[in-house]
Every structure is written in structure tokens, then in C-alpha cells.
Design a protein around this motif. Structure first.
Motif, PDB file in Angstrom:
ATOM      1  N   VAL A 134       5.559  10.742  -1.961  1.00 26.06           N
ATOM      2  CA  VAL A 134       5.483   9.515  -1.256  1.00 26.06           C
ATOM      3  C   VAL A 134       3.872   9.559  -1.189  1.00 26.06           C
ATOM      4  CG1 VAL A 134       7.720   9.190  -0.039  1.00 26.06           C
ATOM      5  CG2 VAL A 134       5.821  10.666   1.038  1.00 26.06           C
ATOM      6  N   GLY A 135       3.393   8.396  -0.940  1.00 28.13           N
ATOM      7  CA  GLY A 135       1.873   8.429  -0.777  1.00 28.13           C
ATOM      8  C   GLY A 135       1.352   6.993  -0.685  1.00 28.13           C
ATOM      9  N   LEU A 136       0.043   6.738  -1.181  1.00 32.80           N
ATOM     10  CA  LEU A 136      -0.587   5.451  -0.836  1.00 32.80           C
ATOM     11  C   LEU A 136      -0.814   4.844  -2.303  1.00 32.80           C
ATOM     12  CD1 LEU A 136      -3.612   6.042   1.688  1.00 32.80           C
ATOM     13  CD2 LEU A 136      -1.495   4.571   1.962  1.00 32.80           C
ATOM     14  N   ILE A 193      -3.317   1.796  -4.045  1.00 31.57           N
ATOM     15  CA  ILE A 193      -4.223   0.900  -3.883  1.00 31.57           C
ATOM     16  C   ILE A 193      -4.238  -0.345  -5.069  1.00 31.57           C
ATOM     17  CG2 ILE A 193      -6.738   0.266  -3.427  1.00 31.57           C
ATOM     18  CD1 ILE A 193      -7.002   2.958  -2.578  1.00 31.57           C
ATOM     19  N   TYR A 228       0.894  -1.278   0.027  1.00 30.96           N
ATOM     20  CA  TYR A 228      -0.074   0.221  -0.076  1.00 30.96           C
ATOM     21  C   TYR A 228       0.926   1.242  -0.103  1.00 30.96           C
ATOM     22  CZ  TYR A 228      -4.080  -2.922   1.360  1.00 30.96           C
ATOM     23  OH  TYR A 228      -5.116  -3.804   1.251  1.00 30.96           O
ATOM     24  N   TYR A 229       2.239   1.189   0.245  1.00 32.15           N
ATOM     25  CA  TYR A 229       2.790   2.337   0.386  1.00 32.15           C
ATOM     26  C   TYR A 229       3.739   2.669  -0.664  1.00 32.15           C
ATOM     27  CZ  TYR A 229       0.943   1.764   5.051  1.00 32.15           C
ATOM     28  OH  TYR A 229      -0.001   1.312   6.140  1.00 32.15           O
ATOM     29  N   PHE A 245      -1.856   7.777  -5.027  1.00 32.59           N
ATOM     30  CA  PHE A 245      -1.710   8.902  -4.684  1.00 32.59           C
ATOM     31  C   PHE A 245      -0.385   9.550  -3.754  1.00 32.59           C
ATOM     32  CE2 PHE A 245      -6.234   8.340  -4.744  1.00 32.59           C
ATOM     33  CZ  PHE A 245      -6.619   9.623  -5.162  1.00 32.59           C
ATOM     34  N   SER A 246       0.262  10.354  -4.260  1.00 31.90           N
ATOM     35  CA  SER A 246       1.382  10.827  -3.605  1.00 31.90           C
ATOM     36  C   SER A 246       1.757  12.399  -3.697  1.00 31.90           C
ATOM     37  CB  SER A 246       2.619  10.039  -4.201  1.00 31.90           C
ATOM     38  OG  SER A 246       2.767  10.351  -5.621  1.00 31.90           O
ATOM     39  N   ILE A 300      -3.943   2.151  -8.393  1.00 32.80           N
ATOM     40  CA  ILE A 300      -4.135   3.657  -8.176  1.00 32.80           C
ATOM     41  C   ILE A 300      -3.409   4.266  -7.112  1.00 32.80           C
ATOM     42  CG2 ILE A 300      -5.939   5.311  -7.913  1.00 32.80           C
ATOM     43  CD1 ILE A 300      -8.017   3.587  -9.255  1.00 32.80           C
TER      44      ILE A 300
END
Lengths: 132, 244, 251
Positions: C142-144, C146, C92-93, C156-157, C154
Motif C-alpha cells: 500500500v502507498g501513495l 501521484i 492519491y492512495y 510508492f508502496s 508514479i
């Protein structure tokens, strides 16, 4: 469609007191579709939008009709969820960057200086019926 | 009147259509509370004010031999907040409360050839309460991608303080603008489970809108100025699901 | 000072992921290309305010007047592209570093009129204006992330970029010629949404939407032969890219 009254012009030379602008946009995007099993899909793309704008600009007692066109560039990102086998619920975020050329004189200078800035974000929600 | 009726009729039809799938899909919704932290840049668009001052200082330096100028940096700002969310079927209802303020004031100065220094300090903060309606793409329990939009209630504040404003041809030592107004936002987000009751989220919020021209509550009532809140924020969050 | 700051940032970025190398991780390299509407924003500069009757750069420079053959000067349209390295930890990361090149390729030139004698009388003159911008940047986010089964990811960062830009403008009329050239760098904010569709267990097609916000400080024109100009280079704007990525391990 946008309609507004100018309370204070940021440029003292401007004389606009009221405006009413309507536009029609014809967007064309190309991108990637990310299907998520039988749930729906997520999509993102870039493209162009052609605008035809018209309306009325008031400067005190004086009113002028305007018309203009512009080509803009931007992106789209959205999701579609399957509701029935042929119907989908969708919501999408669209951004287009577009401005017209100078179309009207609104200051003391003799030239046409006013342009319409059609740039902006739009969020749309609706249903899509798939014919095929 | 006719226009208003048409808008109501369209909204009612849309809401009815949106709730229609409720009967066929998942069961009752879920409620959660969360804490968010993230980042934005130049809250309240203070970069445009900073550019004006930096431009004026550089031109002063250019036209006055021996003058010195230190430009003002545009700040990044942390954003913190809380939110309450209700997920029902394909729909997300989110109410947030976010606060953003640069960690440090933005400072700069211009010094005349004779040594008179005008120090400029710009500070700002923004409180916002966004109410969002969105649709979610569920993958598994509490694993979603979502998109939405809605209205935001903003409280925005900008203060510009100067020692010797006359150096730049200005008169006020202090200009203060503060206002509460309604604007709009768009949101893209994702949520994944951390434990059985906790999830983590990432949310991209695009804010749009500006205040009406505001009175200056500094030294004098002028110049009046509108505060523009257009900008983007990325928020990470931890949410706790409450059984209802 | 800025060089020291830059070195510190780059070194930290290299060192930060090291503890995670031993963790459950997957890595990917990719390339992409796309578009950026209006790179450089309104491309405003001091000369345009002082001499060419525009307080908002390329947007306000457009004027038209009977008897003058003008053409609209549109904001430039940019193309962008780059290469990326990304890492996904514990499913996830997400962390990503990339190198981008962006330049204006279309628009940004045309003809307008201006008042060549700012005092009375009004002396309109035809003006040819040109704008161009080029930018290089290294975004670090950096982000998530999925994973939607084995088909789609998908992410997001957010983070920042180390960005360097070159902006040039030129204004030519019968009685005035001004050219400006500006170079500078800054650290704009970067937000990013990326979608990936896996063609195989290691190869994906991707599309990404990124938002940059930030500009350099006010820069002085490096061309010394005419009126000294001042401008900032604005990296703000949206970019949409399409590309491919190769994952080192099967997803």
C-alpha cells in the motif's frame, strides 16, 4: 576509485593490509521514460555494465598489481529537469551487481582466492546537453 | 593537495551550475516540518547474526541426537522520525531524525540431549540523522517527485544475550556492540497535498555503510564486530508548511 | 501455526479494501516481466563451509590454481514476471497485490578448485559447482500514487510478500559429490516504485523497481544420500519489471 587501509581482517587467514582499486564501467540500460509536460522526465530501466578494474593490493611489505574484468546487471532510476531548451539537470540512482573471478592469492593456501566485488549503489548528478 | 583542490573546484562548479536555474524558475523556497512512520527489516543487518546462530543451532541438533533447536526469527521493525525540509527552486534540502527498533526481541534456543537449555535473545536499535540534498520534479504546488542523496549520522546498537553459551562453544553470556559513525544514503520520494498547509509524503531511503570494528562492551572486549547499516526503509509522512 | 497465520493474512487482505469499494476508486489489472540480479544472494550453505573452503557461498567458492582449468562461477542472473491487481483511491492512495514467478536462468555454474583433504597435505582437486533457484511470491503493498496530469502516474508502496522458494546446489569432484535441495517460505519486506505512462485513458505502460528483503529460516537439505546440508533461501534483492496495465475506469 576506492582506497582503503584494512584495520582488521574479518577472516583471520587474510593478509591484506591496504588496497587501492580503480575501475571503469561501461553501462548500457534500456527502460521507460516518463515525460512530465515541459518540466522534464522521470525514467527507469534495467541493463548491464561492463567493468575494467585495476589497482594495487598490499600485504605487509609485499605489493601486487591487479587487473580484472566483470559483467554486472542492475537498474537505473532518475529524473531530468529542463533548464534550457537543450540542457537538462539530472540526478540518477544506479545499482549494479557484479563480481570478478578469483584474481590473486591473499591467504596461505596456494590458490588465487581474492575477488573484487563491484556491486553497489551509485548516485549521479550532472547536466545533459542534447545535441539533437 | 592537488586532488583536494580538484574536488573542491568540481564541487563548486556543480553547486554553481545547480543554483543557476534559480534565477529563471520559481520564487523563494518553502520550509516544512514533518513526522514520519514506516517500516524496515532486520535493522543493523541483524539477520546475518541471526543466520549464524540459527546455523550453529541446527548443526548442533544434527550432530547431537536428542538435542532440540528453536530458530530465531528475523524481525520487521517500525521506523519513526521527524524531518525539516527546505525546498528551493528545483532543490530539496532535508534533515531527518529516524529511530528504528523491532517491537519484540528476537529469541531462540538450543537444548542439549541432557536438557541444558541455551536461550538466545538478540535486541537492536538504530538512530539515524540523514542530511539529504536532492532535486525535485514539481507538478503543482507541493506536489513533487524527488531524488537525492547525502550523509547519515548513525547510532547503532546490538545486544546478544545467552543463558548457557558453552552449548554452542561460546564463552560470553552477553555481547554488546554500540557505535556512532557516519554513512551514506540515497532517497526517492513523493509528496502530495492533503490540505492547504499539510502534505503527505512517501520516501524510500537506501542506507549504506558500516562502523569500524567495535569493542564488545559485554562480558569481555572480544570478539570485536563492525555494525553494518546497509538496508532499505520506506517512510510515510505528514508535513506542515511554515510560512517564511 | 504458519498456515493459520497465512490464512489470516490473506483473509484480512481480501476484507480490508471492502470499505473503500464505495469510495472514489479506480482498479487495474496488468502483467509484467523483468530481471533480478543475483536471486538467492550468496547461496551459502553448510557443506560449502565445511567441505569446499567457502565461508560466503558462491562468492567465495571461486578459486584458481595453475594446472587446473577453472571457470568463474558467477552469481545467477534471474528473470521474473507476474500479474498484478491494483487499486487507486481518491487519486492519491494506492494498493496492489500481485503474483510473481522468478528463476535463475544464467550463471551459477562453473569449475573451481578445493582442498579435498582439509588436513595436510594440500590436495587440490577440480570441482564442478552448480546453483539454481526458483521463487514464487505474492506481494501486497500500500502507498501513495501521484498523477502527473493525465499522462503519468508514479507510485510508492510498501508491504510484504508471501514467498516460497526452491534452491538446489550440486558439487562434483573426483572424491566427493554433494547435492542439496531446499524448499521453504517466509514473509519478506517489499518496497516498490512504479511509473506508468498512459497510452490511452485506460491502458498504461509501466516500469517498476521493487526491493525484497527477507529469507527463510535455516532449512535442512531434503536429499538424504550425501552429507546433510543446511541453508536458507534468501529472497532479498532488486527487481526491475516492464509491463502493461488496463484500468477499469478512465483515469
Amino acid at each position: 576509485m576506492t582506497d582503503g587501509r584494512v584495520l582488521e581482517n574479518s577472516d583471520a587467514a587474510e593478509t591484506i593490509t591496504r588496497y587501492s582499486i580503480t575501475y571503469t564501467g561501461v553501462p548500457l540500460f534500456a527502460g521507460l521514460n516518463f515525460p512530465v509536460q515541459d518540466i522534464g522526465e522521470f525514467y527507469m530501466g534495467g541493463g548491464v555494465e561492463y567493468f575494467l578494474a585495476g589497482g594495487t593490493i598490499s600485504m605487509g611489505a609485499q605489493q601486487k598489481d591487479i587487473s580484472a574484468m566483470a559483467l554486472g546487471y542492475g537498474f537505473i532510476a532518475g529524473v531530468q529537469l529542463n533548464v534550457t531548451s537543450k540542457t537538462r539537470l539530472y540526478m540518477e540512482w544506479e545499482y549494479i551487481d557484479a563480481r570478478t573471478g578469483a584474481i590473486m592469492q591473499t591467504t596461505a593456501a596456494a590458490w588465487d582466492n581474492l575477488y573484487i566485488d563491484l556491486t553497489g549503489h551509485r548516485i549521479m548528478v550532472g547536466f545533459m546537453y542534447y545535441v539533437i | 593537495m592537488k586532488k583536494t583542490l580538484k574536488i573542491y573546484a568540481f564541487t563548486a562548479a556543480l553547486l554553481a551550475g545547480m543554483l543557476l536555474p534559480a534565477s529563471t524558475a520559481f520564487a523563494i523556497g518553502e520550509f516544512s516540518l514533518g513526522f514520519n512512520a514506516g517500516i524496515t527489516y532486520a535493522p543493523n543487518n541483524i539477520d546475518s547474526i541471526i543466520t549464524q546462530y540459527n546455523g550453529a543451532m541446527e548443526i548442533y541438533k544434527q550432530t547431537n541426537a536428542g538435542a532440540k533447536a528453536t530458530q530465531i526469527d528475523v524481525p520487521y521493525a517500525p521506523v519513526v522520525g521527524v524531518n525539516a525540509r527546505y525546498q528551493f527552486n528545483f532543490f530539496l534540502f532535508r534533515l531527518g531524525c529516524h529511530y528504528s527498533r523491532p517491537l519484540f526481541s528476537s529469541k531462540g534456543s538450543v537444548t542439549t540431549p541432557g536438557g541444558v537449555k541455551n536461550s538466545i535473545k538478540i535486541s537492536t536499535y538504530q538512530n539515524s540523522i540523514p542530511a539529504t540534498i536532492g532535486i525535485i520534479m514539481p507538478l503543482r504546488k507541493r506536489t513533487y517527485f524527488y531524488i537525492g542523496g547525502g550523509g547519515t549520522l548513525h547510532q547503532a546498537y546490538i545486544k546478544i544475550k545467552q543463558d548457557n553459551p558453552a552449548v554452542l562453544g561460546l564463552t560470553n553470556n552477553e555481547d554488546v556492540y554500540s557505535g556512532v559513525f557516519v554513512a551514506y544514503h540515497l532517497m526517492l520520494g513523493a509528496e502530495v497535498p492533503l490540505t492547504r498547509k499539510y502534505t503527505i509524503t512517501a520516501e524510500w531511503i537506501h542506507q549504506m555503510g558500516r562502523s569500524l570494528p567495535l569493542d564488545n562492551s559485554g562480558d569481555t572486549a572480544t570478539p570485536r564486530k563492525a555494525i553494518n547499516v546497509q538496508g532499505d526503509i520506506l517512510l510515510f509522512g505528514v508535513n506542515y508548511y511554515i510560512h517564511i | 501455526m504458519k498456515k493459520t497465520r497465512l490464512t489470516l493474512i490473506l483473509v484480512s487482505l481480501c476484507v480490508l479494501p471492502l470499505p473503500l469499494l464505495g469510495a472514489t476508486a479506480n482498479y487495474a489489472v496488468g502483467f509484467y516481466a523483468g530481471i533480478m540480479p543475483s536471486p538467492g544472494g550468496d547461496l551459502n550453505s553448510y557443506v560449502q563451509i565445511a567441505k569446499y573452503n567457502s565461508s560466503n557461498g558462491i562468492d567465495g567458492i571461486n578459486k584458481s590454481l595453475d594446472g587446473f582449468s577453472t571457470s568463474t562461477i558467477n552469481r545467477p542472473f534471474g528473470v521474473t514476471g507476474g500479474v498484478e491487481f491494483k487499486a487507486i483511491f481518491f487519486d492519491y492512495y494506492f494498493a496492489r497485490v500481485a503474483g510473481n514467478y522468478t528463476r535463475s536462468v544464467y550463471g551459477g555454474k562453473g569449475k573451481t578448485v578445493y582442498d579435498s583433504d582439509p588436513g595436510a597435505p594440500f590436495v587440490p582437486e577440480l570441482l564442478t559447482a552448480k546453483y539454481a533457484i526458483t521463487a514464487y511470491d505474492i506481494p501486497i503493498t500500500v502507498g501513495l500514487c501521484i498523477p502527473f496530469w493525465k499522462d503519468v502516474k508514479i507510485s510508492f508502496s510498501c508491504g510484504f510478500a508471501v514467498a516460497y522458494g526452491d534452491y538446489t546446489n550440486s558439487f562434483k569432484s573426483t572424491s566427493n559429490t554433494d547435492k542439496g535441495s531446499f524448499s521453504g517460505w517466509c514473509y519478506p519486506l517489499v518496497l516498490m516504485l512504479q511509473g506508468e505512462y498512459f497510452l490511452t485513458e485506460t491502458v498504461s505502460l509501466s516500469s517498476s523497481l521493487s526491493y525484497y528483503r527477507g529469507s527463510t529460516e535455516i532449512l535442512k537439505d531434503s536429499k538424504k544420500s550425501d552429507t546433510v546440508d543446511f541453508a536458507k533461501i534468501d529472497f532479498s534483492g532488486y527487481r526491475i519489471n516492464f509491463g502493461m496495465a488496463y484500468y477499469f475506469y478512465s483515469i
